[in-house]
Motif scaffolding. Sequence first.
Motif, mmCIF file in Angstrom:
data_model
loop_
_atom_site.group_PDB
_atom_site.id
_atom_site.type_symbol
_atom_site.label_atom_id
_atom_site.label_comp_id
_atom_site.label_asym_id
_atom_site.label_seq_id
_atom_site.Cartn_x
_atom_site.Cartn_y
_atom_site.Cartn_z
ATOM 1 N N LEU A 54 0.837 -1.200 0.000
ATOM 2 C CA LEU A 54 0.000 0.000 0.000
ATOM 3 C C LEU A 54 0.872 1.249 0.000
ATOM 4 O O LEU A 54 0.616 2.203 -0.725
ATOM 5 N N ASN A 55 1.869 1.255 0.867
ATOM 6 C CA ASN A 55 2.847 2.348 0.904
ATOM 7 C C ASN A 55 4.121 1.815 1.531
ATOM 8 O O ASN A 55 4.113 0.822 2.238
ATOM 9 N N SER A 77 4.717 1.020 -3.703
ATOM 10 C CA SER A 77 3.255 1.054 -3.669
ATOM 11 C C SER A 77 2.649 0.465 -4.942
ATOM 12 O O SER A 77 3.074 0.784 -6.044
ATOM 13 N N THR A 78 1.684 -0.406 -4.754
ATOM 14 C CA THR A 78 0.907 -1.153 -5.765
ATOM 15 C C THR A 78 1.703 -2.280 -6.412
ATOM 16 O O THR A 78 1.265 -2.834 -7.405
ATOM 17 N N THR A 103 6.326 0.174 6.158
ATOM 18 C CA THR A 103 5.531 -0.308 5.027
ATOM 19 C C THR A 103 4.205 -0.875 5.507
ATOM 20 O O THR A 103 4.156 -1.616 6.490
#
Length: 190
Positions: A54-55, A77-78, A103
């Motif tokens: 996600l981050n 991310s992603t 994270t």
Amino acid sequence: MTPQEILKAHLSKTITLTDDEFSYFFSHLKPLSFKKGESIITEGDTVSCEYFVLNGCLKTYYVNDDQKMLILQFAMSTWWASDYNALYNDVKATVHVDCITDTDVLCLTSEDRERLCREIYQLEYFFRWRSNKGFVATQRRLLSFMNNDARHRYEELLNMYPQLYNIVPKHLIAAYLGVSRETLSRLYQS
């Protein structure tokens, strides 16, 4: 953005799910948070999940017999990360996955992924598409290692993922490129 919004935007680049299908899929994902330097997978672990970032930023790496770190992947991310050999072949982990930064991830078990793919065709398509993209990226990286010098590999990485240079320490970028920190410094300055 919320975790749901991040995942939905990621999926919508490839597939379309109804709100009910997305909610059902999302209900199978477990949110987890890790601190910088924390390990998610260590060599020898049993691996049952893959992780959607996600981050933050993860690194997947192998430590060879000479205790040299060889980085296979950065996951921002992603992106998705795991020890896929261990996950798909039910063997012990041979690589490590740990956090370069704090994270947040969504954890999806292999069992849930397989069931969801049987139940929702669009998810089966998504995971097949994602695997194919991963195979292509791996092939490109291998060919680059076989055919290009360190400068070319460095420039490729910089062009493809310029944001890495703001997140990942230089010694880890050097390990990814297969060069020493000193060689990377010379490339970085030219």
